[in-house]
Design a protein around this motif. Structure first.
Motif, PDB file in Angstrom:
ATOM      1  N   SER A 256     -21.709   9.951  28.794  1.00 21.33           N
ATOM      2  CA  SER A 256     -21.487  10.846  29.929  1.00 21.33           C
ATOM      3  C   SER A 256     -21.740  10.093  31.224  1.00 21.33           C
ATOM      4  O   SER A 256     -22.492   9.114  31.239  1.00 21.33           O
ATOM      5  CB  SER A 256     -22.427  12.052  29.854  1.00 21.33           C
ATOM      6  OG  SER A 256     -23.762  11.648  30.119  1.00 21.33           O
TER       7      SER A 256
ATOM      8  N   SER B  29     -24.523  14.615  34.637  1.00 23.76           N
ATOM      9  CA  SER B  29     -23.517  15.429  33.953  1.00 23.76           C
ATOM     10  C   SER B  29     -24.120  16.418  32.968  1.00 23.76           C
ATOM     11  O   SER B  29     -23.390  17.060  32.215  1.00 23.76           O
ATOM     12  CB  SER B  29     -22.525  14.524  33.210  1.00 23.76           C
ATOM     13  OG  SER B  29     -21.778  13.761  34.116  1.00 23.76           O
TER      14      SER B  29
ATOM     15  N   ARG C 278     -18.137  16.667  33.111  1.00 19.58           N
ATOM     16  CA  ARG C 278     -18.490  17.644  34.138  1.00 19.58           C
ATOM     17  C   ARG C 278     -17.530  17.449  35.302  1.00 19.58           C
ATOM     18  O   ARG C 278     -16.986  16.356  35.483  1.00 19.58           O
ATOM     19  CB  ARG C 278     -19.938  17.441  34.605  1.00 19.58           C
ATOM     20  CG  ARG C 278     -20.449  18.530  35.547  1.00 19.58           C
ATOM     21  CD  ARG C 278     -21.866  18.251  36.017  1.00 19.58           C
ATOM     22  NE  ARG C 278     -22.395  19.346  36.816  1.00 19.58           N
ATOM     23  CZ  ARG C 278     -23.577  19.334  37.430  1.00 19.58           C
ATOM     24  NH1 ARG C 278     -24.356  18.257  37.341  1.00 19.58           N
ATOM     25  NH2 ARG C 278     -23.981  20.373  38.134  1.00 19.58           N
TER      26      ARG C 278
ATOM     27  N   VAL D 174     -20.547  16.218  39.816  1.00 24.85           N
ATOM     28  CA  VAL D 174     -21.294  15.008  39.473  1.00 24.85           C
ATOM     29  C   VAL D 174     -21.695  14.264  40.743  1.00 24.85           C
ATOM     30  O   VAL D 174     -22.860  13.880  40.921  1.00 24.85           O
ATOM     31  CB  VAL D 174     -20.447  14.092  38.564  1.00 24.85           C
ATOM     32  CG1 VAL D 174     -21.131  12.736  38.382  1.00 24.85           C
ATOM     33  CG2 VAL D 174     -20.217  14.742  37.210  1.00 24.85           C
TER      34      VAL D 174
END
Length: 297
Positions: free
Chosen positions: A67, A71, A169, A174
């Protein structure tokens, strides 16, 4: 006539030399200051064949969360750690654990064992994570360091049986969260550019790894049970209701710099996410990633 000119006339007549004023010299730096090391090239390593896994690796089926920063990976690790079979510690940053040969003889000795520097680093990574797993008493370990996405190939090659979870996300959310985490360190524009590096790395990993499972932070916060049931099915374990109430955390369990540490994550329950940014709030630098991840209409 100045003293310098008189001196130079006398020196020239007798030695052919002259005196010149020395150029300014920069003051020396601190004695302990070390030059910043450059980026080390990826070391040579081999991919263990399935028949060699029993001797080359202690871990079985480790889970890696890929990720970008900010996130929701800390939330996801908390949910997984509340499952009786998964141990999800703070970020381990294993890719920064490096091995060097102390001498040419040690390098020759390891090469004779078919172990290059990359192989030794993989053995170290595996041992560190296995130690942490054994101490937990659980069955599988989860690693969620965001920068792992930059070396997804090495992780995939190190553990051929690893399982990968991709957490996405909204790119603007973010960037905002990355900026708000330390507004004095980076402006929003700087945060967006920096976070985009991680997003691109995760995107490359999603394309380069087959058989992974993708989650969205917004879906987890809106319907955590549904998403955890889907994730448990992918990981081939039974869903546990305890995952949804992972318990309040203190400073020994949530460490600044090794994941999210703020009050929201400490509550022990999934909290509502922030509203999604409007289309006109998306900066141009993030628009292609928003489109690639399905965050534009």
């Amino acid at each position: 006539m100045s003293l310098m000119r008189s001196l130079n006339r006398a020196l020239s007549a007798t030695t052919g030399l002259q005196v010149r004023k020395a150029a300014a010299v920069a003051p020396p730096g601190p004695k302990n200051a070390a030059a910043k090391p450059g980026k080390r090239p990826t070391p040579v390593y081999r991919c263990p064949a399935p028949v060699d896994l029993a001797t080359d690796r202690l871990l079985r089926e480790p889970v890696f969360i890929m990720s970008p920063v900010r996130s929701g990976s800390t939330l996801l690790r908390m949910l997984l750690n509340a499952h009786p079979r998964f141990h999800a510690p703070h970020e381990l940053h294993i890719r920064r654990l490096e091995v060097d040969f102390g001498s040419k003889l040690s390098q020759r000795a390891m090469s004779a064992l078919d172990l290059e520097r990359g192989d030794l680093e993989h053995l170290l990574w595996d041992r560190v994570m296995h130690r942490e797993l054994v101490r937990s008493g659980k069955d599988f370990i989860v690693e969620k360091t965001p920068s792992n996405a930059f070396v997804y190939r090495r992780i995939r090659d190190c553990w051929p049986d690893a399982r990968f979870v991709f957490l996405l996300r909204h790119p603007v959310s973010v960037a905002r969260s990355w900026h708000e985490g330390d507004p004095g360190k980076r402006t929003f524009d700087e945060a967006a550019a920096d976070a985009l590096r991680y997003m691109r790395a995760v995107d490359n990993a999603r394309k380069g790894i087959t058989g992974g499972h993708t989650l969205r932070y917004e879906d987890i916060t809106a319907g955590p049970e549904k998403e955890m049931r889907r994730l448990c099915a992918f990981l081939d374990v039974d869903f546990e209701p305890s995952m949804l109430d992972y318990g309040r955390k203190d400073d020994t369990q949530v460490v600044k710099g090794l994941g999210d540490w703020r009050d929201k994550i400490r509550t022990g329950q999934v909290q509502s996410g922030r509203p999604l940014p409007a289309e006109d709030e998306i900066p141009e630098i993030l628009r292609p990633m928003c489109e690639a991840w399905g965050y534009t209409s």
